[in-house]
Design an enzyme around this catalytic site. Structure first.
Site, PDB file in Angstrom:
ATOM      1  N   ASP A 177       0.809  -1.217   0.000  1.00  0.00           N
ATOM      2  CA  ASP A 177       0.000   0.000   0.000  1.00  0.00           C
ATOM      3  C   ASP A 177       0.843   1.267   0.000  1.00  0.00           C
ATOM      4  OD1 ASP A 177       1.090  -0.183   2.490  1.00  0.00           O
ATOM      5  OD2 ASP A 177      -0.806  -0.306   3.591  1.00  0.00           O
ATOM      6  N   CYS A 200       4.922  -0.236   2.740  1.00  0.00           N
ATOM      7  CA  CYS A 200       5.499  -1.557   3.045  1.00  0.00           C
ATOM      8  C   CYS A 200       6.831  -1.480   3.783  1.00  0.00           C
ATOM      9  CB  CYS A 200       5.622  -2.400   1.774  1.00  0.00           C
ATOM     10  SG  CYS A 200       6.674  -1.698   0.489  1.00  0.00           S
ATOM     11  N   HIS A 245       8.822  -4.214  -3.647  1.00  0.00           N
ATOM     12  CA  HIS A 245       8.065  -4.389  -2.403  1.00  0.00           C
ATOM     13  C   HIS A 245       8.979  -4.921  -1.305  1.00  0.00           C
ATOM     14  CE1 HIS A 245       4.603  -5.292   0.142  1.00  0.00           C
ATOM     15  NE2 HIS A 245       5.083  -6.503   0.331  1.00  0.00           N
TER      16      HIS A 245
END
Length: 295
Positions: A158, A161, A282
């Site tokens: 989102d 992270c 990520h």
């Protein structure tokens, strides 16, 4: 074209060797950059990106080809046995009757062919999923973590992270709990107070020029007030704020540590994923492996 005679283990060993060779090549390229030569640094970074992408594409194609070759071989063997049974059955039927195949039989055969084609498409899609970039990367990271008795702890994608992964690490390390907002605010404040340390490492994504002081101010405000993604600069800041080393584990290459001047007693460990989500890179956290209660 990959040799289908290779076993899956032999193919994985081949890929592992090629990744090591690429890492050695990348190190050589990095060492060729003269200090302060930004143009050369950019060219080398682009070349490294192309080399990594090319090797990943090659490995994906080879794994897909291997899998499909073995799936096809198994299908052919099964189909051959089925055909033999069907021929015997048909011959027996022909001996008993010379009537033409009914319309109902034709419909059944057409349906069977359609079902077989559908199953083949499912197998091919599953193969692509298994040997896709995301899964290959995740499995490589899991293998590295397993040697340390660790496993991936999933963090939502989102924009927060990096910070949420650090929050999780602080909790399991028994550190004073800090919230997502705390970490973002502290990071932004540190960036503002130490602009000269970090401004040379930040550029405008559109022009690639270094940020102006005004743009740098906005960058800091975004860190504090929005879901702006955190990267290498923010990792450096977080390490200094928390006064602890941050270890980043990735699929290729050795794990790297930011802030190794600090004690390792309260190390933060994160995993870095280039291909986990389509939106970009990520960060995840890690936790101790959980043993299967049934084992």
């Amino acid at each position: 074209m990959i040799d289908s005679i290779l076993t899956e283990e032999e193919l994985m060993q081949k890929h592992k060797k090629e990744r090591k060779e690429l890492q050695a090549q990348i190190q050589t390229l990095k060492k060729s950059i003269c200090k302060g030569d930004k143009k050369k640094k950019k060219e080398i970074a682009e070349e490294i990106g192309r080399l990594e992408e090319s090797l990943e594409k090659q490995h994906t194609e080879e794994l897909n080809a291997w899998r499909l070759a073995h799936v096809t071989l198994n299908d052919q063997q099964t189909e051959s046995a089925q055909v033999s049974k069907e021929v015997d059955k048909d011959n027996s039927s022909l001996e008993q009757s010379t009537h033409r195949i009914s319309k109902a039989q034709k419909r059944r055969e057409k349906k069977a062919i359609a079902e077989k084609e559908r199953n083949q498409r499912i197998i091919e899609q599953e193969t692509l999923n298994i040997f896709g970039k995301r899964n290959i990367e995740t499995e490589a990271i899991k293998e590295i973590l397993s040697k340390q008795n660790l496993m991936i702890y999933e963090i939502p994608s989102d924009g927060h992270c990096l910070y949420n992964a650090v929050v999780h690490q602080l909790k399991i390390n028994g550190e004073t709990p800090l919230s997502l907002d705390d970490l973002r605010t502290k990071t932004a404040d540190y960036l503002k107070e130490n602009m000269n340390d970090f401004l040379p490492f930040l550029s405008n994504p559109d022009s690639e020029d270094l940020l102006t002081p005004e743009e740098y101010e906005k960058y800091c405000n975004d860190v504090a007030e929005t879901s702006a993604w955190g990267g290498a600069v923010e990792l450096q800041v977080l390490s200094r704020i928390l006064k602890c080393p941050i270890e980043v584990i990735q699929a290729t290459g050795a794990p790297y540590i930011i802030g190794d001047e600090y004690s390792n007693d309260k190390k933060v460990t994160l995993t870095y994923h280039r291909h986990m989500y389509e939106l970009g890179a990520h960060y995840n956290s890690v936790t101790k492996c959980v043993q299967d209660e049934e084992s």
